[in-house]
Design a protein around this motif. Sequence first.
Motif, PDB file in Angstrom:
ATOM      1  N   ILE A  96      34.495  36.470  54.216  1.00 32.00           N
ATOM      2  CA  ILE A  96      33.545  37.129  53.007  1.00 32.00           C
ATOM      3  C   ILE A  96      32.278  37.412  53.721  1.00 32.00           C
ATOM      4  CG2 ILE A  96      32.357  36.747  51.015  1.00 32.00           C
ATOM      5  CD1 ILE A  96      35.584  36.977  50.690  1.00 32.00           C
ATOM      6  N   PRO A  97      31.610  38.495  53.395  1.00 33.57           N
ATOM      7  CA  PRO A  97      30.302  38.918  54.020  1.00 33.57           C
ATOM      8  C   PRO A  97      29.286  37.969  53.713  1.00 33.57           C
ATOM      9  CG  PRO A  97      31.473  40.894  53.370  1.00 33.57           C
ATOM     10  CD  PRO A  97      32.257  39.659  52.849  1.00 33.57           C
ATOM     11  N   ASP A  98      28.181  37.710  54.600  1.00 32.25           N
ATOM     12  CA  ASP A  98      27.168  36.511  54.404  1.00 32.25           C
ATOM     13  C   ASP A  98      26.487  37.006  52.919  1.00 32.25           C
ATOM     14  OD1 ASP A  98      28.182  35.321  56.284  1.00 32.25           O
ATOM     15  OD2 ASP A  98      26.165  35.523  57.703  1.00 32.25           O
ATOM     16  N   GLU A  99      26.150  38.354  52.883  1.00 37.91           N
ATOM     17  CA  GLU A  99      25.463  38.732  51.822  1.00 37.91           C
ATOM     18  C   GLU A  99      25.736  38.522  50.317  1.00 37.91           C
ATOM     19  OE1 GLU A  99      27.182  42.577  53.339  1.00 37.91           O
ATOM     20  OE2 GLU A  99      26.401  40.611  54.425  1.00 37.91           O
ATOM     21  N   ILE A 100      27.239  38.380  50.470  1.00 37.83           N
ATOM     22  CA  ILE A 100      28.016  37.972  49.250  1.00 37.83           C
ATOM     23  C   ILE A 100      28.175  36.345  49.002  1.00 37.83           C
ATOM     24  CG2 ILE A 100      30.128  38.154  47.727  1.00 37.83           C
ATOM     25  CD1 ILE A 100      30.356  41.019  48.888  1.00 37.83           C
ATOM     26  N   PRO A 108      29.955  42.991  39.483  1.00 36.34           N
ATOM     27  CA  PRO A 108      31.256  43.204  39.281  1.00 36.34           C
ATOM     28  C   PRO A 108      31.954  43.643  40.816  1.00 36.34           C
ATOM     29  CG  PRO A 108      30.237  43.987  37.636  1.00 36.34           C
ATOM     30  CD  PRO A 108      29.212  43.780  38.424  1.00 36.34           C
ATOM     31  N   GLU A 109      31.411  44.193  41.417  1.00 36.61           N
ATOM     32  CA  GLU A 109      31.825  44.747  42.930  1.00 36.61           C
ATOM     33  C   GLU A 109      31.737  43.472  43.834  1.00 36.61           C
ATOM     34  OE1 GLU A 109      29.571  46.327  41.188  1.00 36.61           O
ATOM     35  OE2 GLU A 109      30.445  48.118  40.217  1.00 36.61           O
ATOM     36  N   GLU A 110      30.696  42.796  43.832  1.00 39.55           N
ATOM     37  CA  GLU A 110      30.615  41.731  44.601  1.00 39.55           C
ATOM     38  C   GLU A 110      31.690  40.522  44.324  1.00 39.55           C
ATOM     39  OE1 GLU A 110      25.894  41.706  45.770  1.00 39.55           O
ATOM     40  OE2 GLU A 110      26.475  40.747  43.998  1.00 39.55           O
ATOM     41  N   ARG A 111      31.881  40.448  42.950  1.00 39.10           N
ATOM     42  CA  ARG A 111      32.962  39.425  42.603  1.00 39.10           C
ATOM     43  C   ARG A 111      34.429  39.928  43.178  1.00 39.10           C
ATOM     44  NH1 ARG A 111      33.486  34.527  41.581  1.00 39.10           N
ATOM     45  NH2 ARG A 111      31.513  34.506  40.697  1.00 39.10           N
ATOM     46  N   LYS A 112      34.548  41.227  43.111  1.00 44.57           N
ATOM     47  CA  LYS A 112      36.118  41.549  43.607  1.00 44.57           C
ATOM     48  C   LYS A 112      35.997  41.503  45.339  1.00 44.57           C
ATOM     49  CE  LYS A 112      36.904  45.454  40.225  1.00 44.57           C
ATOM     50  NZ  LYS A 112      36.997  46.762  40.100  1.00 44.57           N
ATOM     51  N   VAL A 113      35.015  41.474  45.625  1.00 42.88           N
ATOM     52  CA  VAL A 113      35.063  41.096  47.228  1.00 42.88           C
ATOM     53  C   VAL A 113      35.427  39.604  47.440  1.00 42.88           C
ATOM     54  CG1 VAL A 113      33.873  41.102  49.375  1.00 42.88           C
ATOM     55  CG2 VAL A 113      33.827  43.147  47.967  1.00 42.88           C
ATOM     56  N   GLU A 131      36.718  37.595  45.715  1.00 43.91           N
ATOM     57  CA  GLU A 131      38.179  37.177  45.074  1.00 43.91           C
ATOM     58  C   GLU A 131      39.153  37.628  45.956  1.00 43.91           C
ATOM     59  OE1 GLU A 131      38.768  38.793  41.220  1.00 43.91           O
ATOM     60  OE2 GLU A 131      37.396  37.575  40.184  1.00 43.91           O
ATOM     61  N   THR A 132      38.780  38.271  47.003  1.00 49.59           N
ATOM     62  CA  THR A 132      39.757  38.725  48.076  1.00 49.59           C
ATOM     63  C   THR A 132      40.014  37.130  49.062  1.00 49.59           C
ATOM     64  OG1 THR A 132      38.077  39.412  49.656  1.00 49.59           O
ATOM     65  CG2 THR A 132      39.148  41.092  48.215  1.00 49.59           C
ATOM     66  N   HIS A 133      39.123  36.168  49.002  1.00 55.14           N
ATOM     67  CA  HIS A 133      39.264  35.054  49.882  1.00 55.14           C
ATOM     68  C   HIS A 133      40.573  34.366  49.779  1.00 55.14           C
ATOM     69  CE1 HIS A 133      38.013  32.644  46.442  1.00 55.14           C
ATOM     70  NE2 HIS A 133      38.558  31.478  46.950  1.00 55.14           N
ATOM     71  N   THR A 134      41.143  34.641  48.338  1.00 55.28           N
ATOM     72  CA  THR A 134      42.494  33.839  48.171  1.00 55.28           C
ATOM     73  C   THR A 134      43.626  34.622  49.118  1.00 55.28           C
ATOM     74  OG1 THR A 134      42.508  35.158  46.335  1.00 55.28           O
ATOM     75  CG2 THR A 134      42.083  33.092  46.000  1.00 55.28           C
ATOM     76  N   ASP A 135      43.577  36.098  49.213  1.00 54.07           N
ATOM     77  CA  ASP A 135      44.565  36.707  49.752  1.00 54.07           C
ATOM     78  C   ASP A 135      44.108  36.455  51.350  1.00 54.07           C
ATOM     79  OD1 ASP A 135      46.408  37.844  47.993  1.00 54.07           O
ATOM     80  OD2 ASP A 135      44.658  39.403  47.677  1.00 54.07           O
ATOM     81  N   LEU A 136      42.902  36.518  51.621  1.00 56.72           N
ATOM     82  CA  LEU A 136      42.596  36.250  53.358  1.00 56.72           C
ATOM     83  C   LEU A 136      43.153  34.950  53.647  1.00 56.72           C
ATOM     84  CD1 LEU A 136      38.851  37.523  53.090  1.00 56.72           C
ATOM     85  CD2 LEU A 136      40.881  38.660  54.367  1.00 56.72           C
ATOM     86  N   GLY A 187      44.050  34.626  35.895  1.00 59.45           N
ATOM     87  CA  GLY A 187      43.445  34.187  36.857  1.00 59.45           C
ATOM     88  C   GLY A 187      43.788  35.431  38.042  1.00 59.45           C
ATOM     89  N   TYR A 188      43.365  35.076  39.491  1.00 55.08           N
ATOM     90  CA  TYR A 188      43.709  36.112  40.391  1.00 55.08           C
ATOM     91  C   TYR A 188      44.223  35.365  41.582  1.00 55.08           C
ATOM     92  CZ  TYR A 188      39.231  34.170  42.345  1.00 55.08           C
ATOM     93  OH  TYR A 188      38.133  33.510  43.004  1.00 55.08           O
ATOM     94  N   PRO A 189      44.742  35.927  42.773  1.00 59.74           N
ATOM     95  CA  PRO A 189      44.737  37.294  42.828  1.00 59.74           C
ATOM     96  C   PRO A 189      45.975  37.991  42.286  1.00 59.74           C
ATOM     97  CG  PRO A 189      45.614  36.454  44.656  1.00 59.74           C
ATOM     98  CD  PRO A 189      45.219  35.262  43.721  1.00 59.74           C
TER      99      PRO A 189
END
Length: 351
Positions: free
Chosen positions: A211-215, A224-229, A231-236, A267-269
Amino acid sequence: MNTVLMVDDNMTNLVLVRQLVRRVEDCETLAFTDPASALETLRETDVDLILVDYVMPEIDGVEFVRRIRRMSRHATVPVVMVTTTDEREVVLQALEAGATDFLTKPLDPLEFKVRVRNLLALRKAQKQLAARAALLDREVSIKTSELVEREQEIIWRLTKATERRDTDTGDHIARMSRICGILAEGMGLSVEDRRLVEIAAQMHDVGKVGIPDEILFKPGALSPEERKVMETHTDLGWTILEGSKSRLLQMAAEIAVSHHERWDGTGYPKGLAGEAIPVVGRITALADVFDALMSVRPYKPAWPIEKAIAFVADGSGSHFDPACVEAFFAHFDEIAAIAGTGRDDDVISAA
């Protein structure tokens, strides 16, 4: 030296059998006229061969053999029934009880010697096989222990990397994983699975390394856009951990991808619901949320314990697996003691 135990209520017969045994090389004898006394001795003594007469008062030969076979230390010791008859019914009863061989009176000295030698050779082979099996078990245990240690080291090192890319503390990870172990016990998981989930849960957020540092380090609320990024930590995390032959890493991958799923499917993903969510993910979800609520973060104070408890209770059947919540409250004293170690003294006293 081989130890041969003999039981015959007739002293004359016992002396005769004892003399025959002594003609066999490397044999010492234990002789009894009372079967009850022989059984008492066998509870504490290892022997290599047992010779027992069939006709005895109170405890006959068949019953004597049955009682021997109930003793784990004598489960495979050769037992010879000495009888005055070769009637089929007697033979079948003795075989069912666990007798190994038969000798018919009057005893033939040559046949007796050959039978005893053969059975002692059988016993020697049994003991050698058992010794080899025990040695193999020890070697497998050592290798398994070494493998587990290596796996634990991998988890530890990846967890350290995660700590450097997360606002959570290493203490949170340690507490959360211990709570996972308690919940796993309450959910009825095996001892081995409880051990694995407690270790594997430490990897639940390993995907945050991508996940990028700025997020990741943003002090305020995410867009909302940052939240989507985020949330990708689960798939990563799944991508990092999946595909291993190690059961520990397989479980860690399941936890990484599923610990933000919710019981009601919101929940996600993947939007999984109910038991479609791996049980280890359901366990980690509750442990992670509860300890996070009870802990100080740069963006929030620790919650009072009553508020955290209410959140868990209200989330049963929506956020959390109801069975997991039930296990949480069944073991709450243990869990609260662990979660409390991450709180400031002022917050604890206020609670």
